[in-house]
Design an enzyme around this catalytic site. Structure first.
Site, PDB file in Angstrom:
ATOM      1  N   LYS A  82       0.860  -1.192   0.000  1.00 48.62           N
ATOM      2  CA  LYS A  82       0.000   0.000   0.000  1.00 48.62           C
ATOM      3  C   LYS A  82       0.894   1.239   0.000  1.00 48.62           C
ATOM      4  O   LYS A  82       1.922   1.259   0.708  1.00 48.62           O
ATOM      5  CB  LYS A  82      -0.871  -0.054   1.259  1.00 48.62           C
ATOM      6  CG  LYS A  82      -1.941   1.009   1.378  1.00 48.62           C
ATOM      7  CD  LYS A  82      -2.753   0.771   2.653  1.00 48.62           C
ATOM      8  CE  LYS A  82      -3.883   1.750   2.841  1.00 48.62           C
ATOM      9  NZ  LYS A  82      -4.666   1.465   4.068  1.00 48.62           N
ATOM     10  N   SER A 157      -9.570   1.240   3.279  1.00 48.20           N
ATOM     11  CA  SER A 157      -8.800   2.109   2.410  1.00 48.20           C
ATOM     12  C   SER A 157      -7.799   1.368   1.537  1.00 48.20           C
ATOM     13  O   SER A 157      -7.292   1.915   0.557  1.00 48.20           O
ATOM     14  CB  SER A 157      -8.036   3.137   3.247  1.00 48.20           C
ATOM     15  OG  SER A 157      -7.132   2.500   4.136  1.00 48.20           O
ATOM     16  N   SER A 181      -9.642  -1.168   7.344  1.00 48.66           N
ATOM     17  CA  SER A 181      -9.114  -1.010   5.980  1.00 48.66           C
ATOM     18  C   SER A 181      -8.346  -2.200   5.410  1.00 48.66           C
ATOM     19  O   SER A 181      -8.019  -2.202   4.221  1.00 48.66           O
ATOM     20  CB  SER A 181      -8.241   0.239   5.905  1.00 48.66           C
ATOM     21  OG  SER A 181      -9.031   1.379   6.063  1.00 48.66           O
TER      22      SER A 181
END
Lengths: 470, 66
Positions: A82, A157, A181
């Site tokens: 990420k 997310s 997330s």
């Protein structure tokens, strides 16, 4: 082996082929880079791709393995991080063009440990801007798309991590989980996603959202791969003030397939909130499967469950506002408006209110611990709905219309607040072909039991083997 | 800690200004105030209703490790 098949092998499967020299890390990385190129126009999983760096690392891994210097089961395995995990020399945007030119000079601890393990970093993955949202929206780099239906959210997310792992663009991906997330996109994309105990994995070098709620963790297509990642990344890190100096087990040794005698609690409160009837039916069937495998299923009461959302909201908002306070003053107009609003609203939480929330957290955690005197794990739905349309602000959950964010986070936030480990595993599909996840949570630092139960369930079903129609 | 209404618009704008936000951007301030009153303040009010007698705040830093 067919390139698509290669891209859908788990890390466990790949490692057995790599160590036996049946396939080379170079072949593996080439196949993944080709798949990324083919699918990025549809999915938009990545912010930064590193094809040259990845190929160089693959060739190095191949040479090391040929020379007998095999580093272990993640050697030569493709990875996506990420885009808020610092990787030395690679730009780190945190999902915002404001940081388009920010290039960290050091690795975060997670990236450093992955390097030691010999993984191959393919690139940095898309995310909801500043990791502050559960849908995977990002106007700066484009929204993320669900491989099971690209018109739907991948979840957030860590949306790029979800779509990349589910579509076979990466074998391993990493997300962060402040309010769900890791688990939200994992559930919506048909992955295993583990939020470990707070303090188990180092947060050092990861852009913060809320210091006391942020958890790094793996998002993979199998529970075994989550365990392999945990083996590579766990261990005390003096650079992270919250890092726990606790023994690190071999997480893969917990994967026995045996849940006989395991005490499984099902909080009745999970079904007092809105939940889609098909999701509820699917999850209850999954719980029955655990019972048929020899676990003892008991309904339990967790009244404090209903307090998790307001308490964690106050903490999250206040900490995010503190972290980003300079940014909103200097670059407010460049931040995605819904994210800007969330950040700025935390500026209106007083110090006394923040501390009240932290006191409430103490109470919540105490009551959570008490619950685990009766049971070994808690199970229930991961999400009350399946993936919804990109851009939808409200969703239909059973007979209730509610906001997307409270719906997507209603089962996730309790375990950010108490820091206990929680995993999602695929447990079925809706009539329209969308994944449904089962959440299993355990005692602090007892990831072994969580992984054992999740793996046993996974191996007794076929849901994790389904592939998106790409 | 909270009355029926969480915070007046006037008090809100005062805090916004003290926090360094651009209070001249009226439409943004309206949006922010609406978000605060609908999504944040109700949760703070709920916190107020908990019995936290003798409960200390959770702290993430553990000095015994250092």
């Amino acid at each position: 082996m067919d390139a698509t098949e290669l891209c859908y092998l788990s890390a466990g499967q790949l490692s057995r082929l790599i160590v036996s020299k049946e396939i080379s890390p170079v072949e593996v990385v080439e196949a993944h880079l080709a798949r990324i190129e083919a699918l990025e126009p549809t999915l938009n999983s990545f912010i930064t791709l590193l094809p040259d760096q990845a190929m160089a690392a693959a060739r190095q891994a191949e040479q090391e393995i040929q020379a007998g210097r095999y580093r272990g089961p993640l050697h030569g395995v493709p990875l996506g991080l990420k885009d808020l995990y610092y990787a030395r020399g690679v730009r780190n945007t945190s999902g915002s063009r404001i940081f388009d030119d920010f290039v960290p000079e050091h690795d975060c601890t997670v990236a450093a440990r992955f390097k030691e393990a010999g993984t191959i970093l393919l690139g940095k993955l898309n995310l909801h801007q500043f990791a502050f949202g559960p849908t995977g929206e990002n106007p700066d780099y484009g929204h993320m798309h669900n491989p099971w239906d690209p018109e739907l959210i991948s979840g957030g997310s860590s949306g790029g991590s979800g779509s990349a792992a589910a579509a076979g663009q990466c074998t391993l991906t990493m997300g962060t989980d402040t309010g769900g997330s890791i688990r939200i996109p994992s559930a919506l994309c048909n992955l295993a996603g583990l939020k470990p105990t707070y303090g188990r994995l180092s947060r050092y070098g990861i852009t913060a959202l809320s210091w006391s709620l942020d958890h790094p963790g793996p998002m993979t297509r199998t529970v075994e791969d989550c365990a392999l990642v945990m083996n590579a990344l766990s261990g005390y890190d003096p650079n992270d003030p919250a890092s726990a100096n606790v023994p690190v087990p071999d997480f893969t040794s917990a994967l026995t397939g045996d849940v006989r005698g395991l005490r499984v609690g099902v909080p009745k409160e999970y079904f007092e909130v809105p939940v889609d009837p098909q999701v509820e039916q699917t999850v209850r069937r999954a719980i029955d499967v655990l019972g048929e495998m020899g676990a003892t299923i008991t309904e339990v009461s967790w009244p404090a469950y209903h307090q998790a959302a307001p308490v964690s909201t106050a903490i999250l908002m206040a900490e995010a506002a503190a972290y980003h306070s300079k940014l909103v003053r200097t670059h407010g107009s460049q931040i995605y408006p819904p994210v800007r609003t969330r950040i700025e609203s935390g500026l209106f939480i007083t110090a006394a209110e923040y501390l009240q929330a932290q006191r409430a957290r103490t109470l919540f955690t105490r009551q959570s611990r008490d619950l685990f005197n009766e049971v070994d794990i808690l199970v229930g739905p991961m999400e009350p709905i399946t993936a919804h349309k990109i851009g939808a602000l409200e969703v239909q959950v059973g007979e209730t219309v509610m906001g997307s964010t409270p719906a997507l986070t209603q089962y996730t936030r309790p375990f950010n607040l108490n820091g206990f480990p929680a995993i999602t595993v695929p447990c079925g599909f809706s009539d329209n072909g969308l994944p449904i996840g089962l959440q299993l949570a355990g005692r602090p630092f007892d990831e072994e039991t969580v992984l054992r139960a999740a793996h046993a369930y996974e191996q007794s079903t076929e849901w994790h083997n389904r592939r998106p129609p790409l | 800690m909270h009355d029926e209404h969480p915070m007046s618009k006037e008090a809100f704008l005062g805090m916004a200004e003290a926090s360094g936000l651009d209070v001249e951007d009226e439409s943004h301030m309206d949006e922010l105030y609406a978000y605060y009153t609908q999504n944040v303040a109700p949760g703070l009010k709920a916190l107020d209703e908990l019995d936290l007698t003798d409960v200390e705040p959770a702290m993430i830093y553990n000095l015994s490790k250092e």
